[in-house]
Write a protein that holds these residues in place. Sequence first.
Motif, mmCIF file in Angstrom:
data_model
loop_
_atom_site.group_PDB
_atom_site.id
_atom_site.type_symbol
_atom_site.label_atom_id
_atom_site.label_comp_id
_atom_site.label_asym_id
_atom_site.label_seq_id
_atom_site.Cartn_x
_atom_site.Cartn_y
_atom_site.Cartn_z
ATOM 1 N N GLY A 1 -31.073 39.294 -7.239
ATOM 2 C CA GLY A 1 -29.841 38.569 -7.577
ATOM 3 C C GLY A 1 -29.038 38.112 -6.388
ATOM 4 N N GLY B 1 -29.812 35.842 -4.388
ATOM 5 C CA GLY B 1 -29.911 34.378 -4.320
ATOM 6 C C GLY B 1 -31.039 33.885 -3.444
ATOM 7 N N LYS B 2 -32.081 34.673 -3.281
ATOM 8 C CA LYS B 2 -33.216 34.269 -2.434
ATOM 9 C C LYS B 2 -33.882 33.020 -2.988
ATOM 10 C CE LYS B 2 -35.211 38.266 -3.119
ATOM 11 N NZ LYS B 2 -34.147 38.902 -3.906
ATOM 12 N N GLY C 1 -33.350 32.934 -12.440
ATOM 13 C CA GLY C 1 -33.030 33.317 -13.809
ATOM 14 C C GLY C 1 -31.906 34.301 -13.887
ATOM 15 N N ARG D 1 -33.095 40.045 -14.513
ATOM 16 C CA ARG D 1 -33.361 40.654 -13.199
ATOM 17 C C ARG D 1 -34.491 41.661 -13.313
ATOM 18 N NH1 ARG D 1 -30.420 37.236 -11.442
ATOM 19 N NH2 ARG D 1 -32.447 36.828 -10.603
ATOM 20 N N THR E 1 -36.112 38.528 -11.139
ATOM 21 C CA THR E 1 -36.725 37.276 -11.588
ATOM 22 C C THR E 1 -38.057 37.027 -10.881
ATOM 23 O OG1 THR E 1 -34.547 36.357 -11.961
ATOM 24 C CG2 THR E 1 -36.368 34.797 -11.854
ATOM 25 N N THR E 2 -38.021 37.052 -9.538
ATOM 26 C CA THR E 2 -39.236 36.726 -8.791
ATOM 27 C C THR E 2 -40.133 37.965 -8.663
ATOM 28 O OG1 THR E 2 -37.845 35.244 -7.513
ATOM 29 C CG2 THR E 2 -40.063 35.623 -6.670
ATOM 30 N N ASN F 1 -24.949 35.291 1.300
ATOM 31 C CA ASN F 1 -25.074 34.186 0.339
ATOM 32 C C ASN F 1 -23.963 34.294 -0.708
ATOM 33 O OD1 ASN F 1 -26.404 31.887 -0.653
ATOM 34 N ND2 ASN F 1 -27.436 33.118 -2.222
ATOM 35 N N ARG G 1 -18.349 32.148 -3.693
ATOM 36 C CA ARG G 1 -17.633 33.016 -4.632
ATOM 37 C C ARG G 1 -16.432 33.704 -3.971
ATOM 38 N NH1 ARG G 1 -20.679 34.223 -9.352
ATOM 39 N NH2 ARG G 1 -22.918 33.909 -9.093
ATOM 40 N N ALA H 1 -25.946 28.662 -2.048
ATOM 41 C CA ALA H 1 -27.129 27.935 -2.518
ATOM 42 C C ALA H 1 -26.742 26.752 -3.393
ATOM 43 C CB ALA H 1 -28.038 28.883 -3.294
ATOM 44 N N LEU H 2 -25.421 26.537 -3.565
ATOM 45 C CA LEU H 2 -25.007 25.504 -4.514
ATOM 46 C C LEU H 2 -25.154 24.086 -3.980
ATOM 47 C CD1 LEU H 2 -21.948 27.128 -6.327
ATOM 48 C CD2 LEU H 2 -24.372 27.195 -6.881
HETATM 49 N N1 LIG Z 1 -22.266 30.858 -7.100
HETATM 50 C C1 LIG Z 1 -23.456 31.101 -6.578
HETATM 51 N N2 LIG Z 1 -24.420 31.606 -7.358
HETATM 52 C C2 LIG Z 1 -25.610 31.838 -6.801
HETATM 53 C C3 LIG Z 1 -25.876 31.550 -5.448
HETATM 54 N N3 LIG Z 1 -27.141 31.883 -5.191
HETATM 55 C C4 LIG Z 1 -27.655 32.375 -6.332
HETATM 56 N N4 LIG Z 1 -26.758 32.333 -7.292
HETATM 57 C C5 LIG Z 1 -26.978 32.824 -8.628
HETATM 58 O O1 LIG Z 1 -27.343 34.182 -8.583
HETATM 59 C C6 LIG Z 1 -28.304 34.462 -9.570
HETATM 60 C C7 LIG Z 1 -29.529 35.074 -8.915
HETATM 61 O O2 LIG Z 1 -30.172 34.102 -8.142
HETATM 62 P P1 LIG Z 1 -31.684 34.186 -7.722
HETATM 63 O O3 LIG Z 1 -31.899 33.094 -6.804
HETATM 64 O O4 LIG Z 1 -32.572 34.295 -8.913
HETATM 65 O O5 LIG Z 1 -31.697 35.550 -6.988
HETATM 66 P P2 LIG Z 1 -32.953 36.268 -6.356
HETATM 67 O O6 LIG Z 1 -32.474 36.903 -5.122
HETATM 68 O O7 LIG Z 1 -34.069 35.349 -6.231
HETATM 69 O O8 LIG Z 1 -33.293 37.401 -7.415
HETATM 70 P P3 LIG Z 1 -34.718 38.090 -7.736
HETATM 71 O O9 LIG Z 1 -35.711 37.020 -7.855
HETATM 72 O O10 LIG Z 1 -34.506 38.854 -8.979
HETATM 73 O O11 LIG Z 1 -34.995 39.001 -6.573
HETATM 74 C C8 LIG Z 1 -28.616 33.174 -10.280
HETATM 75 O O12 LIG Z 1 -27.888 33.137 -11.485
HETATM 76 C C9 LIG Z 1 -28.120 32.122 -9.329
HETATM 77 O O13 LIG Z 1 -27.654 30.972 -10.013
HETATM 78 C C10 LIG Z 1 -24.807 31.004 -4.669
HETATM 79 O O14 LIG Z 1 -24.935 30.745 -3.484
HETATM 80 N N5 LIG Z 1 -23.636 30.823 -5.286
#
Ligand SMILES: Nc1nc2c(ncn2[C@@H]2O[C@H](COP(=O)(O)OP(=O)(O)OP(=O)(O)O)[C@@H](O)[C@H]2O)c(=O)[nH]1
Length: 572
Positions: free
Chosen positions: A76, A78-79, A95, A98, A100-101, A210, A214, A246-247
Amino acid sequence: MTDILGRVRDAFRPDQRADPDRLVERLHAVNRFLGAVDGHLPDERLVAAHTLIERAGTRLALSLNHTVVALAGATGSGKSSLFNSLARFEMSPVGVRRPTTGVTHACVWGPLDGATRLLDWVGVLPRHRFVRESALDGADEAALHGLVLLDLPDFDSVEWSHRSEVDRLLGLVDLVVWVVDPQKYADKVLHRSYLREFHRHRDVTVVVLNQADRLSPDELPRVLADLRRLVDADQLTGVPVLATSALGDAGTAPLRGALEQAVAQRQAALRRLSGDVDTVIEGLAGLVDPGRADDDVDRPTIRRLIDALAAAAGVPAVAEATEQAYRHRAVAATGWPLARGLRRLRPDPLRRLHLAGAPAEPERPAEPGGLLGIIERPSVGATSVPEPSAAQRSAVGLAVRAVADRAGATLPSPWPAAVTAAARSRLADLPDALDRAVATTDLGMDRQPVWWRLVNAVQWLVTVTAVVGLGWLLLGYAVRALGLPELDYPMVGVAPLPTVALLGGLLCGALLSLLVKPVIRWAARRARWRAEGRMHDAVAEAARGYVVTPVREVLRAYAEARSALGVAAGRR
Ligand SMILES: Nc1nc2c(ncn2[C@@H]2O[C@H](COP(=O)(O)OP(=O)(O)OP(=O)(O)O)[C@@H](O)[C@H]2O)c(=O)[nH]1
Ligand SMILES: [Mg+2]
């Protein structure tokens, strides 16, 4: 923005370029170290070094024009979102569920060709590989050509397979971008188990906060400062700590800048491996002591070992028998000829031990033993040398131990154990070797000394004289008894010649025997010393071959390992 890029550039220290030749030299040194310690140190202490050699060899053989970068972090953080945002495509699903990847996704900037083998090695499935080369992008993406970006599963996953996949990949990639979010950036597992472990990889580590969008403009600097403090506490001073979102493109710009920098320098792979060498050397450092001089087995200890082995091999008994045999043979050769028959009835002391005194014996196959083999030695051979006593056996054990203890005394653990094992490694063959050493030693008893032959000739001469005198006298009596005309003996002074010949012959023989006795005693002692010296030399040879040489081999291995590690560490 310019300021951030400047910091990134400083952090990557473009002035301090990794020297590929130096890296290869260090890897060779680690390999030399492994070759030297092979068989002497426990394998489990060497796993990291073996892994390094294997991985480094493969990575250097693959494309150095590509930089493999992993996005790692908690679930979560945001990778995948950052991955997609940098790639400008929805490549890795993002997604709400959790984690997701579950499997690593890869995106290659530029042609895939060169990166394919790299991705095969890294272990990304073909269906999760993407290429970021679009004519539409124009020059925009050119700065990232050569980047192989990996979106990893979460390291803190509830899924064990995710964690092991992350750990595997963290050992292979060239650069790691740790993605944290404002909620979990202080997570203990992240800092203790991962970031701190990477302190030797400062040059190839980036931390991004990341989801910076927020945080309010007031909060962001405070959170960034706190993260910086934690990262510094992880011994990662100087590592870039960047805020990203990441937006949109603007939010990923700092990270994109850092990646462009790394791709342009093409140094990450070399720096990564240099950091790996540092880590491995740190782990091996306790195995050698750079300050200590090379050790050897000292002479007095070797001398004590030889003495103990000589005693156990029966050298004093054989030496004693040699002296007796000399006396026995000398008396037999130089004594009064008519009494020699009696002497010959007595057994020769050397033959009693089944040692004739001359070199003999073909090689016999070794018999099983161990140190206890010495203890249970004796029946081994063609000789009947007396069995070693309990005291002699324990003296041998102590002497072998002393050799190992003295040689390993100044070495760091576990080398003393290796030295002890080496000292005992050939003990099973030692009893036979000792028996052979004694049995095949030329005791110097196979040839008659010239003076024996001279004395022998004189003895025969005087004996013949006495016999002739006796015969002559007997002839005179016979002539007289038969009433024939008496023989006229020539006179020597007042005594007839045959009487002088008989008595003179007998007297000279007895006198010669008496005179020769002290000479025989003296010569027998010399024969004993000579035999003792020769057997000692033969036992020393066995001691060297069976105990000292194996110990010296370990000491040489230690010296080689120490020198190799010095080169690998840059001490030379
Ligand atoms: N506002 C905001 N939301 C973000 C940002 N990056 C990711 N998110 C949100 O955070 C949530 C998790 O993002 P992922 O990119 O799936 O996170 P991850 O690290 O890949 O998670 P896993 O694959 O489970 O390890 C999603 O709902 C994204 O939309 C960001 O920079 N800003
Ligand atoms: Mg993900």
